[in-house]
Design an enzyme around this catalytic site. Structure first.
Site, short mmCIF file in Angstrom:
data_model
loop_
_atom_site.label_atom_id
_atom_site.label_comp_id
_atom_site.label_asym_id
_atom_site.label_seq_id
_atom_site.Cartn_x
_atom_site.Cartn_y
_atom_site.Cartn_z
N ASP A 142 1.72 -7.97 -13.71
CA ASP A 142 1.16 -6.64 -13.43
C ASP A 142 -0.28 -6.59 -13.92
O ASP A 142 -0.55 -6.60 -15.13
CB ASP A 142 2.01 -5.57 -14.14
CG ASP A 142 1.59 -4.16 -13.74
OD1 ASP A 142 0.39 -3.83 -13.91
OD2 ASP A 142 2.44 -3.40 -13.26
N ARG A 193 1.78 2.74 -7.10
CA ARG A 193 2.87 2.32 -6.22
C ARG A 193 4.18 2.83 -6.76
O ARG A 193 4.48 2.62 -7.94
CB ARG A 193 2.93 0.78 -6.25
CG ARG A 193 2.52 0.15 -5.01
CD ARG A 193 2.59 -1.34 -5.02
NE ARG A 193 3.44 -2.05 -5.94
CZ ARG A 193 3.91 -3.26 -5.70
NH1 ARG A 193 3.64 -3.86 -4.55
NH2 ARG A 193 4.62 -3.90 -6.58
C1 PRP Z 1 -1.10 -2.37 -8.30
C2 PRP Z 1 -2.40 -3.05 -7.88
C3 PRP Z 1 -2.66 -2.43 -6.53
C4 PRP Z 1 -1.26 -2.27 -5.98
C5 PRP Z 1 -1.00 -3.40 -5.03
O1 PRP Z 1 -1.35 -1.12 -8.80
O2 PRP Z 1 -3.44 -2.87 -8.80
O3 PRP Z 1 -3.31 -1.18 -6.59
O4 PRP Z 1 -0.36 -2.34 -7.09
O5 PRP Z 1 0.22 -3.25 -4.40
P1 PRP Z 1 0.38 -2.95 -2.84
O6 PRP Z 1 -0.57 -3.87 -2.15
O7 PRP Z 1 1.81 -3.28 -2.59
O8 PRP Z 1 0.08 -1.51 -2.61
P2 PRP Z 1 -0.19 -0.17 -9.40
O9 PRP Z 1 0.33 0.73 -8.34
O10 PRP Z 1 0.81 -1.01 -10.13
O11 PRP Z 1 -0.98 0.76 -10.40
P3 PRP Z 1 -1.84 0.41 -11.72
O12 PRP Z 1 -3.08 -0.32 -11.26
O13 PRP Z 1 -2.14 1.74 -12.26
O14 PRP Z 1 -1.01 -0.45 -12.62
N1 URA Z 2 0.66 -5.05 -8.54
C1 URA Z 2 0.44 -5.95 -9.53
O1 URA Z 2 -0.18 -5.63 -10.55
N2 URA Z 2 0.92 -7.19 -9.36
C2 URA Z 2 1.57 -7.57 -8.27
O2 URA Z 2 1.97 -8.73 -8.17
C3 URA Z 2 1.81 -6.61 -7.26
C4 URA Z 2 1.34 -5.35 -7.42
#
Ligand code: PRP
Ligand code: URA
Length: 214
Positions: free
Chosen positions: A205, A109
């Site tokens: 996160d 994201r």
């Molecule tokens: C997080 C989570 C989802 C996404 C959710 O991943 O694991 O994939 O955000 O958010 P959304 O519903 O608003 O799209 P992130 O992009 O932080 O990546 P990561 O898992 O590599 O930390």
């Molecule tokens: N991704 C995460 O890991 N946590 C949140 O709350 C939203 C997006």
């Protein structure tokens, strides 16, 4: 429990899932315990989500006689985590269906726009012949999950289920409206999103807490 009038969205009500999610939320929960809890919750949710897993009769010899008896046809299933955080859920599902193949979808994201960006996609073939269980602990705006389902459909996937641990109402709405043909399983629905599009009260996160980064 269903979400609004959407029969394809199932929110879990099991006390074990509720208890483990409360432990996940706690900022004092460390990386090892967090990872273990994510695996356990994924296993409990998968028990519910995989009620219609395909079975095939096989011949088994009991101490008394030979019979035909149903076993899971795991070759017909694919577990697909959305990287990174979805990886934490794979072992919990794999423990139930060891012969399932695993695909990967890499999405992150954008921290400013919150829009998802793809960096990797590799799915087991032929994907159209498999039930796909797409996993990611967090469904926030729903952008990442909706895009991941697009990728799977573009490559021929038809029978898709999405499983998350925490969902915001905004994410459930977006995913179920963009993809009304998939089943969506959430461990819990939280209040909403904050100004950074994080789920509140949430658990922070998920990727950082699973992998000990930041
Ligand atoms: C997080 C989570 C989802 C996404 C959710 O991943 O694991 O994939 O955000 O958010 P959304 O519903 O608003 O799209 P992130 O992009 O932080 O990546 P990561 O898992 O590599 O930390
Ligand atoms: N991704 C995460 O890991 N946590 C949140 O709350 C939203 C997006």
């Amino acid at each position: 429990m269903y979400f609004e009038d959407k029969k394809n969205v199932i929110i879990m009500e099991h006390p074990l899932i509720k208890h483990k999610i409360s432990l996940l939320r706690d900022e004092k929960t460390g990386t090892l315990e967090f990872r273990t809890l994510v695996e356990e919750i994924a296993m409990l949710e998968a028990y519910e989500a995989l009620r219609d897993l395909p079975l095939a009769d096989v011949e088994v010899k009991t101490p008394l006689e030979t019979c035909m008896t149903p076993m899971i046809d795991g070759k017909k299933m694919a577990i697909v985590p959305i990287l990174r955080a979805g990886l934490g859920m794979v072992s919990g599902v794999h423990a139930l269906v060891p012969s399932a193949k695993v695909g990967h979808i890499g999405l992150y994201r954008d921290p400013e726009t919150h829009e998802p960006h793809e960096y990797f996609c590799k799915l087991p073939e032929p994907i159209e012949q498999r039930m796909v269980l797409l996993v990611d602990p967090m469904l926030a705006t729903g952008g990442s999950a909706a895009e991941a389902v697009d990728f799977i459909k573009e490559r021929g996937g038809k029978h898709i289920k999405f499983m998350c641990i925490l969902a915001a109402p905004e994410g459930l709405r977006k995913l179920s409206e963009r993809h009304p043909d998939i089943e969506i399983y959430a461990g819990h629905m939280d209040r909403g999103l904050n100004e950074n599009a994080y789920i509140v009260p949430g658990l922070g996160d998920a990727g950082d807490r699973i992998f000990g980064t930041k």
